[in-house]
Write a protein that holds these residues in place. Structure first.
Motif, short mmCIF file in Angstrom:
data_model
loop_
_atom_site.label_atom_id
_atom_site.label_comp_id
_atom_site.label_asym_id
_atom_site.label_seq_id
_atom_site.Cartn_x
_atom_site.Cartn_y
_atom_site.Cartn_z
N TYR A 79 73.39 -46.65 -80.29
CA TYR A 79 73.65 -45.53 -79.31
C TYR A 79 74.38 -44.59 -80.04
CZ TYR A 79 74.59 -43.18 -75.09
OH TYR A 79 74.73 -42.27 -73.99
N ASP A 80 75.41 -44.88 -81.01
CA ASP A 80 76.19 -43.65 -81.65
C ASP A 80 74.96 -42.99 -82.52
OD1 ASP A 80 78.38 -44.46 -80.65
OD2 ASP A 80 78.92 -45.82 -82.37
N PHE A 81 74.04 -43.56 -83.01
CA PHE A 81 73.03 -43.06 -83.96
C PHE A 81 71.76 -42.27 -83.32
CE2 PHE A 81 74.99 -45.78 -87.02
CZ PHE A 81 75.44 -44.62 -88.18
N GLY A 82 72.14 -42.29 -81.81
CA GLY A 82 70.94 -41.62 -81.24
C GLY A 82 69.71 -42.48 -80.94
N LEU A 83 69.76 -43.77 -81.34
CA LEU A 83 68.72 -44.57 -81.12
C LEU A 83 68.93 -45.41 -79.59
CD1 LEU A 83 68.35 -46.19 -84.63
CD2 LEU A 83 67.14 -44.40 -83.69
N ARG A 84 68.74 -44.74 -78.57
CA ARG A 84 69.43 -45.07 -77.27
C ARG A 84 68.56 -45.99 -76.75
NH1 ARG A 84 71.12 -39.80 -73.98
NH2 ARG A 84 68.97 -39.22 -74.11
N ASP A 85 67.23 -46.07 -76.83
CA ASP A 85 66.20 -47.03 -76.45
C ASP A 85 66.31 -48.28 -77.33
OD1 ASP A 85 64.78 -45.47 -74.56
OD2 ASP A 85 63.41 -44.64 -75.90
N ASP A 86 66.74 -48.36 -78.49
CA ASP A 86 67.26 -49.67 -79.08
C ASP A 86 68.41 -49.91 -78.60
OD1 ASP A 86 64.84 -49.50 -80.74
OD2 ASP A 86 65.82 -48.28 -82.22
N GLN A 121 81.24 -54.80 -71.13
CA GLN A 121 81.31 -53.92 -70.22
C GLN A 121 81.55 -52.42 -70.84
OE1 GLN A 121 84.43 -55.37 -67.79
NE2 GLN A 121 82.93 -56.83 -66.62
N LEU A 122 82.38 -52.58 -72.08
CA LEU A 122 82.74 -51.24 -72.63
C LEU A 122 81.31 -50.53 -72.96
CD1 LEU A 122 84.81 -49.16 -73.57
CD2 LEU A 122 84.71 -50.59 -75.75
N VAL A 123 80.64 -51.44 -73.88
CA VAL A 123 79.35 -50.93 -74.46
C VAL A 123 78.34 -50.37 -73.14
CG1 VAL A 123 77.25 -51.50 -75.60
CG2 VAL A 123 79.55 -52.03 -76.41
N GLY A 124 78.47 -51.36 -72.15
CA GLY A 124 77.66 -51.00 -71.01
C GLY A 124 77.77 -49.72 -70.56
N GLN A 125 79.10 -49.22 -70.19
CA GLN A 125 79.48 -48.10 -69.81
C GLN A 125 78.79 -46.74 -70.25
OE1 GLN A 125 83.67 -47.54 -70.12
NE2 GLN A 125 84.15 -49.05 -68.84
N HIS A 126 78.24 -46.78 -71.53
CA HIS A 126 77.50 -46.05 -71.95
C HIS A 126 75.89 -45.96 -72.16
CE1 HIS A 126 80.98 -43.65 -73.20
NE2 HIS A 126 81.36 -45.07 -73.53
N VAL A 127 75.69 -47.36 -72.40
CA VAL A 127 74.23 -47.78 -72.64
C VAL A 127 73.32 -47.66 -71.16
CG1 VAL A 127 72.59 -49.59 -73.27
CG2 VAL A 127 74.66 -48.96 -74.59
N MET A 176 75.16 -58.57 -80.84
CA MET A 176 74.08 -57.61 -79.90
C MET A 176 75.04 -56.68 -79.44
SD MET A 176 71.65 -60.58 -78.71
CE MET A 176 70.91 -61.59 -79.88
N PHE A 177 75.88 -56.74 -78.67
CA PHE A 177 76.49 -55.41 -78.23
C PHE A 177 77.25 -54.56 -79.31
CE2 PHE A 177 78.13 -58.49 -74.39
CZ PHE A 177 76.85 -58.14 -73.82
N ALA A 178 77.69 -54.97 -80.29
CA ALA A 178 78.02 -54.32 -81.43
C ALA A 178 76.61 -53.55 -81.96
CB ALA A 178 78.64 -55.02 -82.56
N LEU A 179 75.63 -54.18 -82.29
CA LEU A 179 74.32 -53.15 -82.60
C LEU A 179 74.01 -52.26 -81.53
CD1 LEU A 179 72.08 -53.34 -84.66
CD2 LEU A 179 71.00 -55.01 -83.51
N SER A 180 74.12 -52.70 -80.40
CA SER A 180 73.69 -51.74 -79.25
C SER A 180 74.64 -50.58 -79.32
CB SER A 180 73.91 -52.17 -77.92
OG SER A 180 73.76 -51.51 -77.00
#
Length: 144
Positions: free
Chosen positions: A18-25, A59-65, A10-14
């Motif tokens: 995010y990388d593709f601009g689908l920030r709400d997803d 935590q790494l993903v969360g720094q951006h999301v 789920m973190f990888a999907l997030s």
């Protein structure tokens, strides 16, 4: 089946969303993964390396999301609430596998959102939080 999808997935999907601009997803899948991870860490008796590896990636993903999610507190609250409901409706079945050692069966996801609401209900906490975001240019970096 979604009930066995790991928090790491789920973190990888997030991150990809995010990388593709689908920030709400990205927020949706990050919070779902976060709740899965919290449940797993609370219930399962995992070794420290496993815990460290799983929390570090989150935590790494969360720094951006997370900075993006908090651009709008009401929207963030709804996303967090939706993720808790999703976690309740789709319990992480891995925690019920008999081959994984369990600490206890209780889950306390609702308490996290109540704690967040209590924090932001205090005007001083909210003002401090907003100032830190402003000082660190968080809105300029994430709320576009």
């Amino acid at each position: 089946k979604v009930d066995f999808v790991s928090p790491m997935t789920m973190f990888a999907l997030s991150a990809r969303a995010y990388d593709f601009g689908l920030r709400d997803d990205a927020v949706k899948w990050f919070y779902r993964g976060q709740n899965r991870l919290i449940t797993a860490l609370y219930v399962l008796d995992l070794d420290k390396l496993t815990v460290s590896n799983n929390t570090a990636f989150g935590q790494l993903v969360g720094q951006h999301v997370n900075p993006y999610a908090f651009c709008d507190l009401n929207k963030q609250h709804k996303a967090a609430q939706d993720a808790i409901e999703w976690a309740k409706n789709h319990p992480y079945q891995a925690v019920f596998l008999p081959q994984l050692p369990s600490k206890h069966p209780d889950r306390k996801l609702d308490a996290r959102l109540v704690e967040q609401d209590r924090y932001f209900a205090n005007p001083e906490n909210k003002a401090k939080w907003e100032k830190e975001r402003q000082d660190n240019l968080v809105n300029e970096r994430f709320c576009w």
